[in-house]
Design a protein around this motif. Structure first.
Motif, PDB file in Angstrom:
ATOM      1  N   ASN A   7      58.554   0.248 101.933  1.00 27.62           N
ATOM      2  CA  ASN A   7      58.267   1.376 101.040  1.00 27.62           C
ATOM      3  C   ASN A   7      59.589   1.960 100.568  1.00 27.62           C
ATOM      4  N   ASP A   8      59.538   3.028  99.785  1.00 24.03           N
ATOM      5  CA  ASP A   8      60.802   3.666  99.388  1.00 24.03           C
ATOM      6  C   ASP A   8      60.914   5.094  99.903  1.00 24.03           C
ATOM      7  N   ASP A   9      59.898   5.559 100.631  1.00 27.45           N
ATOM      8  CA  ASP A   9      59.930   6.932 101.145  1.00 27.45           C
ATOM      9  C   ASP A   9      60.473   7.006 102.562  1.00 27.45           C
ATOM     10  N   GLY A  10      60.734   5.853 103.136  1.00 25.69           N
ATOM     11  CA  GLY A  10      61.298   5.806 104.477  1.00 25.69           C
ATOM     12  C   GLY A  10      60.267   5.469 105.535  1.00 25.69           C
ATOM     13  N   TYR A  38      64.387   6.604  99.742  1.00 24.98           N
ATOM     14  CA  TYR A  38      65.091   5.904  98.669  1.00 24.98           C
ATOM     15  C   TYR A  38      64.281   5.964  97.370  1.00 24.98           C
ATOM     16  N   SER A  39      63.470   7.018  97.190  1.00 26.60           N
ATOM     17  CA  SER A  39      62.692   7.123  95.960  1.00 26.60           C
ATOM     18  C   SER A  39      63.641   7.150  94.763  1.00 26.60           C
ATOM     19  N   ALA A  40      63.252   6.457  93.714  1.00 29.91           N
ATOM     20  CA  ALA A  40      64.041   6.367  92.468  1.00 29.91           C
ATOM     21  C   ALA A  40      65.406   5.709  92.687  1.00 29.91           C
ATOM     22  N   ILE A  94      52.569   3.140 100.700  1.00 28.85           N
ATOM     23  CA  ILE A  94      51.996   3.747  99.490  1.00 28.85           C
ATOM     24  C   ILE A  94      52.929   4.851  99.020  1.00 28.85           C
ATOM     25  N   ASN A  95      53.372   4.787  97.774  1.00 28.60           N
ATOM     26  CA  ASN A  95      54.186   5.865  97.241  1.00 28.60           C
ATOM     27  C   ASN A  95      53.298   7.068  96.923  1.00 28.60           C
ATOM     28  N   PRO A  96      53.746   8.289  97.263  1.00 29.48           N
ATOM     29  CA  PRO A  96      52.882   9.460  97.030  1.00 29.48           C
ATOM     30  C   PRO A  96      52.852   9.939  95.580  1.00 29.48           C
ATOM     31  N   HIS A  97      53.585   9.276  94.691  1.00 32.73           N
ATOM     32  CA  HIS A  97      53.502   9.615  93.269  1.00 32.73           C
ATOM     33  C   HIS A  97      53.304   8.343  92.466  1.00 32.73           C
ATOM     34  N   GLY A 108      61.798   2.671  93.650  1.00 35.53           N
ATOM     35  CA  GLY A 108      62.107   1.811  94.794  1.00 35.53           C
ATOM     36  C   GLY A 108      60.880   1.061  95.262  1.00 35.53           C
ATOM     37  N   THR A 109      59.709   1.665  95.099  1.00 34.26           N
ATOM     38  CA  THR A 109      58.447   1.012  95.490  1.00 34.26           C
ATOM     39  C   THR A 109      58.244  -0.260  94.676  1.00 34.26           C
ATOM     40  N   VAL A 110      58.414  -0.142  93.358  1.00 33.90           N
ATOM     41  CA  VAL A 110      58.169  -1.291  92.475  1.00 33.90           C
ATOM     42  C   VAL A 110      59.281  -2.324  92.608  1.00 33.90           C
TER      43      VAL A 110
HETATM   44 MN    MN Z   1      58.862   7.262  96.822  1.00 36.84          MN
END
Ligand code: MN
Length: 250
Positions: A7-10, A38-40, A94-97, A108-110
């Motif tokens: 994921n990208d939120d950690g 690591y979002s964005a 799952i990214n929350p946005h 970062g998710t994609v």
């Molecule tokens: Mn994120």
């Protein structure tokens, strides 16, 4: 089936745990996720410093690996051999946005799913627009159904799926195209205590063009949006135009 989950939120993000628990019945799930948010972070490859991976546990006690790198680093390390067993599919979220329109290049998710596709492994990015309470459990169930289908059918080469689940699901799946995000970023300049300026990229939350057939349209109407994305960013419509400009230079 062997699934790599990131994921990208950690590593401690609730969306990761929800997805792990929903994917568990499908086979073996190996979690390699970043140690921080690591979002964005975009599609990143860390080449200027070492990367560390440590064993850890998710909050339900499940074994996981925490990595000092970005989401795309996590996937690269796993696929380059840190994970010894063959990986059949990479899932990110799952990214929350929601990740809609041009968000996909920042996300970062994609880009974690993109990294999988570069290595020739099917990649699926999963995001929701988290309301209150967050929609993680139904989103995770939907993601598991999509992972199962991809595991059976595979994905065309150089293709990933960008999945977005609305906060209130009012319809079925829609296969969509990437829409147009409208960013409302503003530069915020302030002074630090020593009188030197510093900057934030601030502004309003972005909106998007709700055009039929797009990811924005599906989300707006309560449908699950599945957008197949490709690595090839060539602007095919622009090819003949640019070709004409430089005809005499050939
Ligand atoms: Mn994120």
């Amino acid at each position: 089936m062997h699934i790599l989950l990131t994921n990208d939120d950690g590593i401690s993000a609730p969306g990761l745990l929800a997805l792990k628990q929903a994917l568990d019945p499908l086979g073996k799930v190996t979690v390699v996720a970043p140690s921080r948010n690591y979002s964005a972070a975009g599609h990143r490859k860390t080449m200027h410093k070492p990367l560390r991976i440590d064993e850890t546990q998710l909050s339900d006690g499940a074994r996981a690996w925490v990595c000092s790198g970005a989401p795309s680093d996590c996937v690269a390390l796993a696929l380059l051999g840190f994970v010894k067993e063959k990986i059949d599919v990479v899932v990110s979220g799952i990214n929350p946005h929601a990740n809609l329109g041009q968000d996909v290049t920042y996300s970062g998710t994609v880009t974690a799913a993109l990294e999988a596709v570069i290595a020739g492994v099917p990649g699926i990015a999963v995001s929701t627009e988290a309301g209150s309470p967050p929609n993680y459990a139904p989103t995770a169930q939907i993601a598991a159904r999509i992972v199962q289908t991809v595991a059976q059918k595979g994905l065309p080469p150089n293709t990933l799926l960008n999945v977005n689940v609305p906060p209130q699901i009012r319809g079925g799946f829609r296969i969509t195209r990437q829409g147009l995000r409208i960013y409302r970023d503003e530069l915020v300049e302030r002074l630090d205590p020593r009188g030197r300026p510093y900057y934030w990229i601030g502004g309003e939350w972005p909106s998007g063009v709700v055009e039929e057939g797009t990811d924005f349209w599906a989300m707006e109407h309560g449908h699950v949006s599945i957008t197949p994305l490709q690595l090839d960013l060539t602007a095919y419509k622009a090819l003949p135009i640019v070709e004409r400009w430089f005809e005499s230079e050939r």
